[in-house]
Write a protein that holds these residues in place. Structure first.
Motif, PDB file in Angstrom:
ATOM      1  N   SER A  71       0.975  -1.182  -0.169  1.00  0.00           N
ATOM      2  CA  SER A  71      -0.003  -0.097  -0.019  1.00  0.00           C
ATOM      3  C   SER A  71       0.934   1.185   0.213  1.00  0.00           C
ATOM      4  O   SER A  71       0.526   2.307  -0.372  1.00  0.00           O
ATOM      5  CB  SER A  71      -1.043  -0.189   1.194  1.00  0.00           C
ATOM      6  N   LEU A  72       2.044   1.371   0.653  1.00  0.00           N
ATOM      7  CA  LEU A  72       3.091   2.263   0.622  1.00  0.00           C
ATOM      8  C   LEU A  72       3.471   2.551  -0.666  1.00  0.00           C
ATOM      9  O   LEU A  72       3.861   3.532  -1.230  1.00  0.00           O
ATOM     10  CB  LEU A  72       3.905   2.167   1.782  1.00  0.00           C
ATOM     11  N   LYS A  73       4.087   1.246  -1.453  1.00  0.00           N
ATOM     12  CA  LYS A  73       4.662   1.405  -2.726  1.00  0.00           C
ATOM     13  C   LYS A  73       3.608   1.582  -3.793  1.00  0.00           C
ATOM     14  O   LYS A  73       3.966   2.532  -4.682  1.00  0.00           O
ATOM     15  CB  LYS A  73       5.253  -0.246  -3.020  1.00  0.00           C
ATOM     16  N   LEU A  74       2.530   1.130  -3.568  1.00  0.00           N
ATOM     17  CA  LEU A  74       1.465   1.350  -4.863  1.00  0.00           C
ATOM     18  C   LEU A  74       0.575   2.583  -4.748  1.00  0.00           C
ATOM     19  O   LEU A  74      -0.360   2.664  -5.350  1.00  0.00           O
ATOM     20  CB  LEU A  74       0.830   0.061  -5.223  1.00  0.00           C
ATOM     21  N   HIS A  75       0.659   3.071  -3.371  1.00  0.00           N
ATOM     22  CA  HIS A  75      -0.415   4.288  -3.001  1.00  0.00           C
ATOM     23  C   HIS A  75      -1.696   3.969  -2.920  1.00  0.00           C
ATOM     24  O   HIS A  75      -2.486   4.816  -3.512  1.00  0.00           O
ATOM     25  CB  HIS A  75      -0.088   5.514  -3.818  1.00  0.00           C
ATOM     26  N   TRP A  76      -2.107   2.701  -2.435  1.00  0.00           N
ATOM     27  CA  TRP A  76      -3.326   2.511  -2.068  1.00  0.00           C
ATOM     28  C   TRP A  76      -4.225   3.144  -1.217  1.00  0.00           C
ATOM     29  O   TRP A  76      -3.377   3.779  -0.221  1.00  0.00           O
ATOM     30  CB  TRP A  76      -3.352   1.033  -1.465  1.00  0.00           C
ATOM     31  N   SER A  77      -5.312   3.403  -1.223  1.00  0.00           N
ATOM     32  CA  SER A  77      -6.066   4.073  -0.320  1.00  0.00           C
ATOM     33  C   SER A  77      -6.022   2.990   1.121  1.00  0.00           C
ATOM     34  O   SER A  77      -5.715   2.027   0.931  1.00  0.00           O
ATOM     35  CB  SER A  77      -7.624   4.216  -0.796  1.00  0.00           C
ATOM     36  N   VAL A  78      -6.508   3.526   2.277  1.00  0.00           N
ATOM     37  CA  VAL A  78      -6.560   2.818   3.436  1.00  0.00           C
ATOM     38  C   VAL A  78      -7.327   1.596   3.374  1.00  0.00           C
ATOM     39  O   VAL A  78      -7.326   0.458   3.775  1.00  0.00           O
ATOM     40  CB  VAL A  78      -6.756   3.577   4.624  1.00  0.00           C
ATOM     41  N   TYR A  79      -8.328   1.882   2.494  1.00  0.00           N
ATOM     42  CA  TYR A  79      -9.473   0.795   2.255  1.00  0.00           C
ATOM     43  C   TYR A  79      -9.126  -0.257   1.523  1.00  0.00           C
ATOM     44  O   TYR A  79      -9.231  -1.514   1.761  1.00  0.00           O
ATOM     45  CB  TYR A  79     -10.687   1.559   1.945  1.00  0.00           C
ATOM     46  N   GLU A  80      -8.623  -0.027   0.435  1.00  0.00           N
ATOM     47  CA  GLU A  80      -7.895  -1.117  -0.393  1.00  0.00           C
ATOM     48  C   GLU A  80      -6.946  -1.770   0.448  1.00  0.00           C
ATOM     49  O   GLU A  80      -6.727  -2.984  -0.040  1.00  0.00           O
ATOM     50  CB  GLU A  80      -7.168  -0.457  -1.628  1.00  0.00           C
ATOM     51  N   MET A  81      -6.037  -1.163   1.285  1.00  0.00           N
ATOM     52  CA  MET A  81      -4.929  -1.948   1.793  1.00  0.00           C
ATOM     53  C   MET A  81      -5.724  -2.795   2.956  1.00  0.00           C
ATOM     54  O   MET A  81      -5.244  -3.890   3.205  1.00  0.00           O
ATOM     55  CB  MET A  81      -4.169  -1.095   2.731  1.00  0.00           C
ATOM     56  N   GLY A  82      -6.886  -2.280   3.669  1.00  0.00           N
ATOM     57  CA  GLY A  82      -7.530  -3.262   4.462  1.00  0.00           C
ATOM     58  C   GLY A  82      -8.101  -4.327   4.163  1.00  0.00           C
ATOM     59  O   GLY A  82      -8.153  -5.340   4.435  1.00  0.00           O
ATOM     60  N   THR A  83      -8.677  -4.214   2.854  1.00  0.00           N
ATOM     61  CA  THR A  83      -9.358  -5.283   2.066  1.00  0.00           C
ATOM     62  C   THR A  83      -8.329  -6.299   1.950  1.00  0.00           C
ATOM     63  O   THR A  83      -8.762  -7.539   2.091  1.00  0.00           O
ATOM     64  CB  THR A  83      -9.938  -4.829   0.853  1.00  0.00           C
ATOM     65  N   TRP A  84      -7.081  -5.969   1.344  1.00  0.00           N
ATOM     66  CA  TRP A  84      -6.053  -7.115   1.211  1.00  0.00           C
ATOM     67  C   TRP A  84      -5.474  -7.619   2.391  1.00  0.00           C
ATOM     68  O   TRP A  84      -5.056  -8.830   2.447  1.00  0.00           O
ATOM     69  CB  TRP A  84      -4.909  -6.372   0.304  1.00  0.00           C
ATOM     70  N   ALA A  85      -5.383  -6.721   3.400  1.00  0.00           N
ATOM     71  CA  ALA A  85      -5.159  -7.208   4.815  1.00  0.00           C
ATOM     72  C   ALA A  85      -5.862  -8.434   5.158  1.00  0.00           C
ATOM     73  O   ALA A  85      -5.540  -9.484   5.955  1.00  0.00           O
ATOM     74  CB  ALA A  85      -4.718  -6.154   5.721  1.00  0.00           C
ATOM     75  N   MET A  86      -7.162  -8.179   5.004  1.00  0.00           N
ATOM     76  CA  MET A  86      -8.240  -9.094   5.604  1.00  0.00           C
ATOM     77  C   MET A  86      -8.181 -10.102   4.723  1.00  0.00           C
ATOM     78  O   MET A  86      -8.712 -11.131   5.372  1.00  0.00           O
ATOM     79  CB  MET A  86      -9.610  -8.163   5.322  1.00  0.00           C
ATOM     80  N   SER A  87      -7.602 -10.409   3.526  1.00  0.00           N
ATOM     81  CA  SER A  87      -7.650 -11.629   2.791  1.00  0.00           C
ATOM     82  C   SER A  87      -6.591 -12.670   3.637  1.00  0.00           C
ATOM     83  O   SER A  87      -6.583 -13.734   3.269  1.00  0.00           O
ATOM     84  CB  SER A  87      -6.983 -11.144   1.621  1.00  0.00           C
ATOM     85  N   GLY A  88      -5.782 -12.009   4.336  1.00  0.00           N
ATOM     86  CA  GLY A  88      -4.932 -12.927   5.176  1.00  0.00           C
ATOM     87  C   GLY A  88      -5.731 -13.966   6.028  1.00  0.00           C
ATOM     88  O   GLY A  88      -5.146 -15.093   6.257  1.00  0.00           O
TER      89      GLY A  88
END
Length: 530
Positions: A174-191
């Motif tokens: 998310s830092l490298k690709l400049h995702w929004s916090v919600y995009e980051m959270g969605t991928w984090a939840m996929s864990g």
């Protein structure tokens, strides 16, 4: 034969305790680098939906497996066990699918109730783990029922490890690709889903032979058997799940009330999200504070069951006292240390000292939760499940009733106080219904009074020691020095006074890792001072 089985059970309990300890440490520690990468708002986004994952995790790991293991142990032959497992799988499969469908279709409404519609994709993502829950719960329950704890232990650690890696990679991307916090959270939840897949794969091979056993009868479906099992899973299994989900359920109430209450108090949307993220820092600290006391006390639970089975009343009383003393003593020490060192710990871990007052209040929940868990272990060993279930329901109702009002008037300090009050209600209700043995273990003069005096001296000693540390928290280096000095002084004071004032019995010291060495050291010091 019975002694051999009990030894096997004790070894299995130790294996499972070690795995649980590792998983809990992983679950608590990853949040610190994660928060540092995504900031308070990113942490808020993740923590808002985390309780839904936590409830599913409880179902799949420490709720239904525990109850299914009890049912498996009751069956006399493999064919009956297979029938039980298949029925359990069908019932939990329906239950898991229903939760999945509900979360998929109601995600927008749930996100709206959390006062943040942008959380919808995170809720949809976390729902996928409920599709794996039936298999994980049934297989773990089977292996624990035949006293083989290794598959459960390995799958538990692997699941947490994969989940943590996915979360941290999502934060980094998310830092490298400049995702929004919600995009980051969605991928984090996929864990949660990927971790569950790995655990499923680990359990699949050893469980394959079990599920391929031929059923004794392939006739009509026995609806009565399904109905009876469903009732037991809902009432008895549900009570275990409810207790195991205590902390997560309180966090779920916070997800629906804290951000909303902050906005009602006059804060902007963005500032409310930031403040909720600061409040959520308390959760990994509480988990870490509980890890040590739970790890030590969990080694005593099999001994409690063994004494009950053999009807050894005096032995049962001794183990119950040790369980309560160790759980409360170590958690009280952790609570005191975290409260007095909060400014330093907050800056060291999270880069600033925001929300100190709220986090100090939140730390009080460590000692209360540890004592609730200890009392629950004693009551469960006496087959008194309903008492803790009723107490938990009352505590949750109190939390729901007071939380938003407290947040609206006292912001995140109010949320912390709401948690402490609700846990206090649970503890008071449990203690009121507990047998005399529990109240005797907490005797004011014999144990609790000494513990409070030791914690007071520890608090004062650490406060004095901090005067010799850097006073300005302008860097993490200063915070680390203050934290290190405070921890050293606190451990020496608590350990020294606990030995001198005989807070724990010799038997209790010997139960704790390193206790034998501490007793020897104490004898040497006493010998030299004479």
């Amino acid at each position: 034969m019975q002694n051999k089985q009990m030894q096997h059970l004790m070894k299995g309990a130790v294996v499972l305790s070690i795995a649980s300890f590792i998983a809990k440490v992983l679950s608590a520690v990853y949040r610190i680098p994660f928060q540092n990468m995504v900031g308070n708002t990113g942490f808020y986004v993740y923590q808002q939906v985390y309780p839904i994952y936590g409830i599913g995790m409880t179902f799949a790991l420490s709720g239904f497996p525990v109850y299914i293991s009890k049912l498996v142990a009751e069956q006399v032959n493999p064919e009956e066990q297979t029938q039980l497992l298949r029925r359990s799988f069908v019932l939990l499969g329906i239950f898991g699918a229903a939760i999945f469908i509900y979360l998929q279709y109601q995600a927008p409404k749930i996100a709206g109730a959390m006062a943040d519609p942008a959380l919808t994709p995170l809720i949809e993502m976390v729902s996928f783990m409920f599709l794996l829950m039936p298999f994980l719960a049934v297989t773990r329950g089977y292996f624990q029922g035949i006293f083989n704890m290794v598959p459960t232990a390995v799958s538990q650690v692997a699941e947490q490890l994969v989940r943590v890696v996915v979360i941290l990679v999502a934060a980094w991307l998310s830092l490298k690709l400049h995702w929004s916090v919600y995009e980051m959270g969605t991928w984090a939840m996929s864990g949660a889903f990927f971790g569950g897949l790995v655990a499923t794969y680990i359990l699949l091979r050893p469980a394959e032979t079990v599920f391929q056993l031929k059923a004794p009868h392939r006739g009509a479906i026995d609806f009565k058997a399904y109905q009876q099992l469903a009732k037991r899973l809902a009432i008895e299994g549900g009570s275990i799940c409810l207790f195991a989900s205590l902390i997560v359920l309180l966090q779920l109430v916070d997800s629906f009330t804290v951000k909303k209450g902050l906005v009602l108090s006059g804060l902007s949307e963005e500032l409310a999200k930031n403040m909720k993220g600061i409040f959520d820092r308390g959760q990994p600290l509480v988990q870490l504070g509980l890890v040590v006391s739970l790890a030590f006390s969990s080694t005593l639970i099999p001994s409690l069951s063994q004494a009950r089975q053999r009807r050894q009343q005096y032995q049962f009383q001794q183990v119950a006292e040790a369980l309560i003393h160790i759980s409360l003593g170590l958690s009280a020490a952790a609570t005191t240390g975290l409260m007095v060192l909060m400014p330093q710990i907050n800056y060291f871990l999270f880069g600033d000292a925001d929300g100190n007052q709220a986090l100090v209040w939140y730390m009080l929940s460590i000692a209360i939760i540890a004592l609730i868990n200890a009392c629950n272990s004693v009551l469960q060993s006496l087959d008194q499940f309903h008492k803790t279930t009723a107490a938990l329901i009352v505590g949750l109702i109190v939390k729901v009733a007071i939380n938003q009002w407290l947040v609206q008037h006292y912001q995140i300090v109010g949320a912390s106080v709401g948690t402490v009050i609700s846990l206090g209600v649970v503890l008071a209700s449990i203690l009121r219904q507990s047998p005399v043995i529990v109240r005797q273990a907490l005797g004011l003069q014999r144990f609790t009074g000494k513990l409070l005096a030791i914690c007071a001296v520890m608090w004062l000693g650490v406060k004095i020691a901090l005067q010799f540390a850097p006073q300005s928290l302008s860097s993490r280096g200063h915070a680390i020095l203050g934290t290190g000095l405070g921890v050293l002084v606190g451990v020496l004071l608590f350990g020294g006074l606990a030995l001198r004032w005989q807070l724990f019995s010799i038997r209790e010291w010997l139960t704790m890792p390193g206790g034998r060495q501490l007793l020897r050291l104490s004898k040497k010091i006493k010998g030299r001072t004479k």
